[in-house]
Design a protein around this motif. Structure first.
Motif, PDB file in Angstrom:
ATOM      1  N   PRO A 201       0.788  -1.338  -0.120  1.00  0.00           N
ATOM      2  CA  PRO A 201       0.183   0.373   0.343  1.00  0.00           C
ATOM      3  C   PRO A 201       0.455   1.302  -0.066  1.00  0.00           C
ATOM      4  CG  PRO A 201      -0.088  -0.970   2.146  1.00  0.00           C
ATOM      5  CD  PRO A 201       1.029  -2.170   1.346  1.00  0.00           C
ATOM      6  N   ILE A 202       0.572   2.091  -1.161  1.00  0.00           N
ATOM      7  CA  ILE A 202       1.236   3.341  -1.349  1.00  0.00           C
ATOM      8  C   ILE A 202       0.376   5.096  -0.744  1.00  0.00           C
ATOM      9  CG2 ILE A 202       3.098   2.507  -2.288  1.00  0.00           C
ATOM     10  CD1 ILE A 202       2.236   4.274  -4.554  1.00  0.00           C
ATOM     11  N   ALA A 203       1.217   5.826  -0.567  1.00  0.00           N
ATOM     12  CA  ALA A 203       0.999   7.659  -1.061  1.00  0.00           C
ATOM     13  C   ALA A 203       2.394   7.717  -1.526  1.00  0.00           C
ATOM     14  CB  ALA A 203       0.384   7.660   0.877  1.00  0.00           C
ATOM     15  N   ILE A 204       1.960   8.511  -2.631  1.00  0.00           N
ATOM     16  CA  ILE A 204       3.402   8.869  -3.003  1.00  0.00           C
ATOM     17  C   ILE A 204       3.395  10.853  -2.141  1.00  0.00           C
ATOM     18  CG2 ILE A 204       3.978  10.150  -5.343  1.00  0.00           C
ATOM     19  CD1 ILE A 204       3.122   8.152  -7.369  1.00  0.00           C
ATOM     20  N   ARG A 205       4.818  11.184  -2.108  1.00  0.00           N
ATOM     21  CA  ARG A 205       5.036  12.394  -1.370  1.00  0.00           C
ATOM     22  C   ARG A 205       4.581  12.933  -2.720  1.00  0.00           C
ATOM     23  NH1 ARG A 205       9.818  13.488   2.767  1.00  0.00           N
ATOM     24  NH2 ARG A 205       9.099  15.918   3.197  1.00  0.00           N
TER      25      ARG A 205
END
Length: 422
Positions: A146-150
């Motif tokens: 699972p990712i959020a992009i900074r």
């Protein structure tokens, strides 16, 4: 607010006189207040009460002692880590992987693998090469990351240049102008699940306006990415809210005011909210307790030489940072004061904490206290000049425990080895 106050003429940590800790543990020593740590965490909880789903992910880089992590984790804190070492500390403190966010610009494939094996809430991805590496690692394991992009919003946080992270010339994140194309690539990669957006613009912010600017851009990006078909359901707002290092200055904004800025910017998006406070939780929850070695008269100035040094507290030498310095024994009202350059014993002119500090004239062996030293103190310390790392102590009401002992010289030297040919 903190729990370091004068009682009966002597500075206490909660109900423990600092002189007692000095007598039993020695100096220099870091002292933390459980009540202050808990209070500061709970103030952030109150600031986000409006958000049905939220998680306060304490930033370990501020203070990563596992006793501190255990205390905060038991209160419900998540953890924001920037290395597999910090991840291991969080897990050792009993924090489940589902409450750990992995940030940082240089995650290695081995770190990614270990975090996926141990459990992770999300990776905050900082570059396209990292995104592709994470895809390869996760898909190779048959896992989904699972990712959020900074996203770097190019907002000036109006803080020290060494702790600003949200401007276009900083190393952090992906330029906001390219965010949609990077998210489009992420959605096509195997082993990747896009769940949110991450943004962090710097540390020790004392003005809410940079947050307003950054979060307005975050809200616009959320809507644009949803229009592109991405399921953006979590927003990591970062941290960085400042603390009052100088008692006589105007206080920085309160967490409740910061929480309102978040609500006004993104509260209508229906997203889970994450924040990553570190300094604001730990900073005023700790002090550095030191002892006077000598008073030295110089050419036109007086030096107060302490047993604490720049290797114990690097912030003044590294950032020009200020810490209020006070005597452990409360000065009498109207007591005479003199100006001192407060310095340590390290063989560097940079080993200077403050110049011209007004203090009642102390005697050798008197105790001196650096306030607001709970964050970026012990974690940034070193053994420069072969000085052992100093102890850390946690106070709880009228009791205390050593949570990192001072190594002996023999223990310090035993970590090294001579090759066979010497």
């Amino acid at each position: 607010m903190d729990h370091f106050n004068y009682k009966n003429g002597e500075l206490h940590a909660e109900d423990v006189p600092l002189s007692r800790i000095a007598a039993e543990v020695g100096t220099p020593v870091y002292v933390y207040s459980s009540a202050t740590l808990a209070r500061h965490f709970n103030v952030f909880q109150q600031a986000l009460e409006w958000a049905p789903e939220h998680l306060i992910c304490y930033a370990l880089k501020a203070n990563s002692n596992i006793a501190v992590l255990k205390l905060l984790g038991d209160l419900g804190a998540g953890m924001d880590v920037v290395s597999i070492g910090e991840y291991a500390r969080a897990r050792a403190a009993g924090v489940p992987g589902a409450r750990i966010v992995f940030s940082g610009v240089g995650k290695t494939r081995e770190e990614m693998k270990l975090a996926l094996e141990g459990g992770i809430r999300q990776f905050n991805v900082e570059s396209e090469p990292e995104l592709r590496a994470l895809s390869e690692v996760a898909s190779g394991m048959g896992a989904v990351a699972p990712i959020a992009i900074r996203v770097n919003p190019d907002v000036d946080a109006k803080t020290h240049e060494k702790i600003a992270t949200g401007k276009s010339d900083n190393k952090f994140g992906i330029p906001i102008a390219r965010a949609r194309e990077v998210y489009a690539e992420a959605a096509k990669l195997p082993g990747i699940e896009v769940i949110g957006i991450d943004m962090h613009i710097g540390s020790q912010l004392t003005d809410l306006d940079p947050y307003r600017q950054a979060y307005a851009k975050m809200a616009d990006l959320t809507r644009a990415l949803r229009d592109d078909g991405h399921d953006i359901r979590r927003l990591d707002m970062g941290g960085g809210l400042g603390i009052p290092y100088k008692r006589d200055n105007n206080a920085p904004p309160l967490p409740i005011e910061y929480g309102q800025v978040i609500r006004e910017a993104v509260g209508d998006l229906g997203c889970e909210i994450e924040i990553e406070p570190g300094r604001n939780i730990a900073g005023n929850a700790g002090v550095l307790l030191s002892k006077v070695i000598y008073l030295k008269e110089g050419e036109g100035r007086n030096f107060l030489i302490l047993d604490a040094a720049m290797n114990d507290l690097i912030r003044p030498a590294m950032y020009g940072a200020h810490h209020d310095i006070v005597p452990a024994i409360e000065p009498a009202p109207g007591a005479d004061v003199s100006a001192f350059d407060v310095v340590g014993p390290v063989c560097e002119s940079g080993d200077t904490f403050q110049k011209g500090t007004q203090l009642p004239s102390p005697d050798p062996d008197d105790l001196i206290v650096f306030r607001s030293a709970g964050a970026y103190g012990a974690v940034m310390s070193s053994e420069y000049n072969s000085r052992p790392l100093i102890p850390e102590v946690l106070v709880d009401r009228d009791r205390f425990a050593v949570i990192r002992p001072r190594p002996t010289l023999a223990e310090m030297i035993s970590r090294e080895a001579l090759p066979d040919w010497l």
